[in-house]
Design a protein around this motif. Structure first.
Motif, PDB file in Angstrom:
ATOM      1  N   LEU A 298       0.832  -1.204   0.000  1.00 21.57           N
ATOM      2  CA  LEU A 298       0.000   0.000   0.000  1.00 21.57           C
ATOM      3  C   LEU A 298       0.873   1.263   0.000  1.00 21.57           C
ATOM      4  N   LYS A 299       1.950   1.232   0.767  1.00 25.43           N
ATOM      5  CA  LYS A 299       2.856   2.392   0.846  1.00 25.43           C
ATOM      6  C   LYS A 299       3.498   2.658  -0.513  1.00 25.43           C
ATOM      7  N   SER A 300       3.745   1.605  -1.272  1.00 25.77           N
ATOM      8  CA  SER A 300       4.369   1.783  -2.592  1.00 25.77           C
ATOM      9  C   SER A 300       3.446   2.550  -3.535  1.00 25.77           C
ATOM     10  N   ILE A 301       2.138   2.408  -3.355  1.00 19.62           N
ATOM     11  CA  ILE A 301       1.190   3.190  -4.161  1.00 19.62           C
ATOM     12  C   ILE A 301       1.270   4.656  -3.742  1.00 19.62           C
ATOM     13  N   GLU A 302       1.281   4.895  -2.422  1.00 20.25           N
ATOM     14  CA  GLU A 302       1.376   6.265  -1.911  1.00 20.25           C
ATOM     15  C   GLU A 302       2.663   6.934  -2.383  1.00 20.25           C
ATOM     16  N   ASP A 303       3.744   6.169  -2.458  1.00 19.77           N
ATOM     17  CA  ASP A 303       5.046   6.722  -2.848  1.00 19.77           C
ATOM     18  C   ASP A 303       5.209   6.836  -4.358  1.00 19.77           C
ATOM     19  N   GLY A 304       4.221   6.379  -5.113  1.00 20.63           N
ATOM     20  CA  GLY A 304       4.312   6.443  -6.572  1.00 20.63           C
ATOM     21  C   GLY A 304       5.266   5.438  -7.180  1.00 20.63           C
ATOM     22  N   LYS A 305       5.585   4.385  -6.406  1.00 19.62           N
ATOM     23  CA  LYS A 305       6.498   3.342  -6.903  1.00 19.62           C
ATOM     24  C   LYS A 305       5.866   1.966  -6.665  1.00 19.62           C
ATOM     25  N   PRO A 306       4.746   1.685  -7.367  1.00 19.71           N
ATOM     26  CA  PRO A 306       4.013   0.434  -7.110  1.00 19.71           C
ATOM     27  C   PRO A 306       4.883  -0.801  -7.270  1.00 19.71           C
ATOM     28  N   MET A 307       4.766  -1.710  -6.302  1.00 21.52           N
ATOM     29  CA  MET A 307       5.588  -2.916  -6.287  1.00 21.52           C
ATOM     30  C   MET A 307       4.749  -4.143  -6.622  1.00 21.52           C
ATOM     31  N   ASN A 308       5.419  -5.174  -7.137  1.00 18.52           N
ATOM     32  CA  ASN A 308       4.778  -6.475  -7.402  1.00 18.52           C
ATOM     33  C   ASN A 308       3.505  -6.344  -8.234  1.00 18.52           C
ATOM     34  N   GLU A 309       3.584  -5.530  -9.287  1.00 14.79           N
ATOM     35  CA  GLU A 309       2.401  -5.358 -10.138  1.00 14.79           C
ATOM     36  C   GLU A 309       2.251  -6.556 -11.070  1.00 14.79           C
ATOM     37  N   ILE A 310       1.011  -6.990 -11.242  1.00 16.20           N
ATOM     38  CA  ILE A 310       0.708  -8.116 -12.126  1.00 16.20           C
ATOM     39  C   ILE A 310       0.483  -7.586 -13.543  1.00 16.20           C
ATOM     40  N   ILE A 311       1.254  -8.118 -14.474  1.00 18.16           N
ATOM     41  CA  ILE A 311       1.145  -7.728 -15.874  1.00 18.16           C
ATOM     42  C   ILE A 311       0.797  -8.973 -16.703  1.00 18.16           C
ATOM     43  N   VAL A 312      -0.232  -8.883 -17.513  1.00 21.05           N
ATOM     44  CA  VAL A 312      -0.605  -9.984 -18.411  1.00 21.05           C
ATOM     45  C   VAL A 312      -0.712  -9.402 -19.815  1.00 21.05           C
ATOM     46  N   ASP A 313      -0.044 -10.029 -20.789  1.00 20.54           N
ATOM     47  CA  ASP A 313      -0.018  -9.481 -22.145  1.00 20.54           C
ATOM     48  C   ASP A 313      -1.395  -9.571 -22.806  1.00 20.54           C
ATOM     49  N   PRO A 314      -1.674  -8.694 -23.769  1.00 21.88           N
ATOM     50  CA  PRO A 314      -3.011  -8.623 -24.391  1.00 21.88           C
ATOM     51  C   PRO A 314      -3.481  -9.932 -25.028  1.00 21.88           C
ATOM     52  N   HIS A 315      -2.585 -10.684 -25.659  1.00 21.80           N
ATOM     53  CA  HIS A 315      -2.971 -11.956 -26.288  1.00 21.80           C
ATOM     54  C   HIS A 315      -3.483 -12.929 -25.226  1.00 21.80           C
ATOM     55  N   THR A 316      -2.759 -13.026 -24.118  1.00 16.61           N
ATOM     56  CA  THR A 316      -3.161 -13.922 -23.033  1.00 16.61           C
ATOM     57  C   THR A 316      -4.477 -13.473 -22.419  1.00 16.61           C
ATOM     58  N   VAL A 317      -4.624 -12.165 -22.205  1.00 16.79           N
ATOM     59  CA  VAL A 317      -5.876 -11.633 -21.664  1.00 16.79           C
ATOM     60  C   VAL A 317      -7.044 -12.012 -22.561  1.00 16.79           C
ATOM     61  N   LYS A 318      -6.876 -11.839 -23.873  1.00 21.24           N
ATOM     62  CA  LYS A 318      -7.958 -12.097 -24.826  1.00 21.24           C
ATOM     63  C   LYS A 318      -8.455 -13.538 -24.745  1.00 21.24           C
ATOM     64  N   TYR A 319      -7.529 -14.495 -24.823  1.00 20.60           N
ATOM     65  CA  TYR A 319      -7.948 -15.891 -24.913  1.00 20.60           C
ATOM     66  C   TYR A 319      -8.276 -16.501 -23.549  1.00 20.60           C
TER      67      TYR A 319
END
Length: 331
Positions: A298-319
């Protein structure tokens, strides 16, 4: 000076446009700080409906991915990107190998309908989606498999062999497990990948017999990720939410032993409720997340340095989303 994590977490939740989400299996101190609690797919759907752009998800990796697949516009962080051991047992290449195994045994690829348990990586869900397959949960697997069989195709069920076998048994179908004995896809209706939940494997027939001998008339309630030998002799088999309802609906004087993760069982009614195991069935990865981890995220959001963000590519999201949508379309 030590930090009062609870107070700081409450402050950050009030000041940030964030929703804290926790799975039922999380440790108590984390679970109690959540705005939304529940089972994996249920949580992802609630996150999509939530107004906040930020989600901090206390759970395991595939659960954070599910939020991104269903609601790609959300920013999803996890205090710990912990792995689900079952989900880690299969990836895209193992999925391809399973399809190839069936093809080599005389099943044309177009005659295979893959179904993946929600407890799988987004890349596996995407592979399933590309082949016209579906996702299922432990609460709707029976309905999804039943609907899938209407296609006349062979069911490839991944990754949990127990869930696949248990639902096949309940429907009077023949199943086999790839790599376990003679698995002939020509002879079986449901062909299962050889994955499992290490926690639910802890519950045994001996445990059931122990409780029934000690407390005659006791009810035995288990999760369908348990071994088929245990499921076969249980009084009730159901998903996490179904187990909670079953136990809550029992007469308070009626004893019950429950075969699922410890943190969930000990939050059930205090009286006459037992854990169906001689050891503590605690999921090690679900218990990795601490109050400090939640605070730091939560503090990382407040500090503008979000940690451990989940990223999924558009192709994977679609299918992957396509496989989920097919499931949700089945009433």
């Amino acid at each position: 000076m030590s930090i009062d994590y609870r107070a700081e977490i409450k402050r950050l939740k009030e000041e940030l446009d964030v929703t804290v989400v926790a799975h039922y299996y999380q440790r108590d101190e984390v679970f109690e700080m959540a705005d939304i609690t529940g089972d994996s797919l249920e949580l992802a759907r609630k996150c999509k409906a939530d107004k906040n752009p930020w989600v901090v998800f206390a759970g395991v990796g595939f659960m954070g991915q599910s939020v991104k697949v269903i609601a790609p516009e959300k920013r999803v962080l996890m205090p710990k990107i912990a792995c689900c051991a079952m989900a880690r047992m299969i990836d895209g290449s193992y999925f391809d190998d399973s399809v190839e195994y069936m093809v080599k045994h005389g099943i044309a690829k177009e005659n295979i309908l893959p179904i993946t348990y929600i407890n799988s990586d987004a890349s596996v869900k995407a592979k399933v989606g590309e082949m016209g397959g579906l996702v299922c949960t432990s609460s709707n697997a029976y309905k999804i498999i039943e609907k899938g069989l209407e296609s006349g195709k062979k069911i490839l069920f991944v990754p949990d062999r127990c869930l696949g076998q248990n639902f096949a048994n309940s429907m009077g179908l023949k199943s086999c497990v790839i790599g376990e004995g003679e698995c002939d896809p020509q002879e079986a209706d449901v062909i299962c990948f050889n994955g499992f939940c290490s926690v639910h494997q802890l519950f045994t027939v001996d445990d059931v017999e122990f409780y029934r001998n000690k407390y005659p008339g006791i009810k035995i309630a288990v999760h369908p990720e348990c071994d088929p030998s245990v499921v076969k002799i249980a009084d009730f088999v159901g998903s996490t939410s179904q187990l909670i309802k079953y136990v809550n609906d029992l007469d308070p004087e009626e004893k019950v032993a429950v075969g699922t993760e410890y943190n969930l069982v000990h939050r059930m009614r205090e009286k006459n409720t037992y854990v169906l195991s001689s050891t503590k069935p605690e999921c090690p990865t679900m218990n990795e997340t601490t109050l400090e981890d939640l605070y730091l995220t939560l503090k990382s959001i407040e500090d503008g340095k979000p940690m451990n963000e989940i990223i999924v590519d558009p192709h994977t999201v679609k299918y992957a989303n396509l496989a989920l949508e097919r499931m949700l379309a089945i009433k």
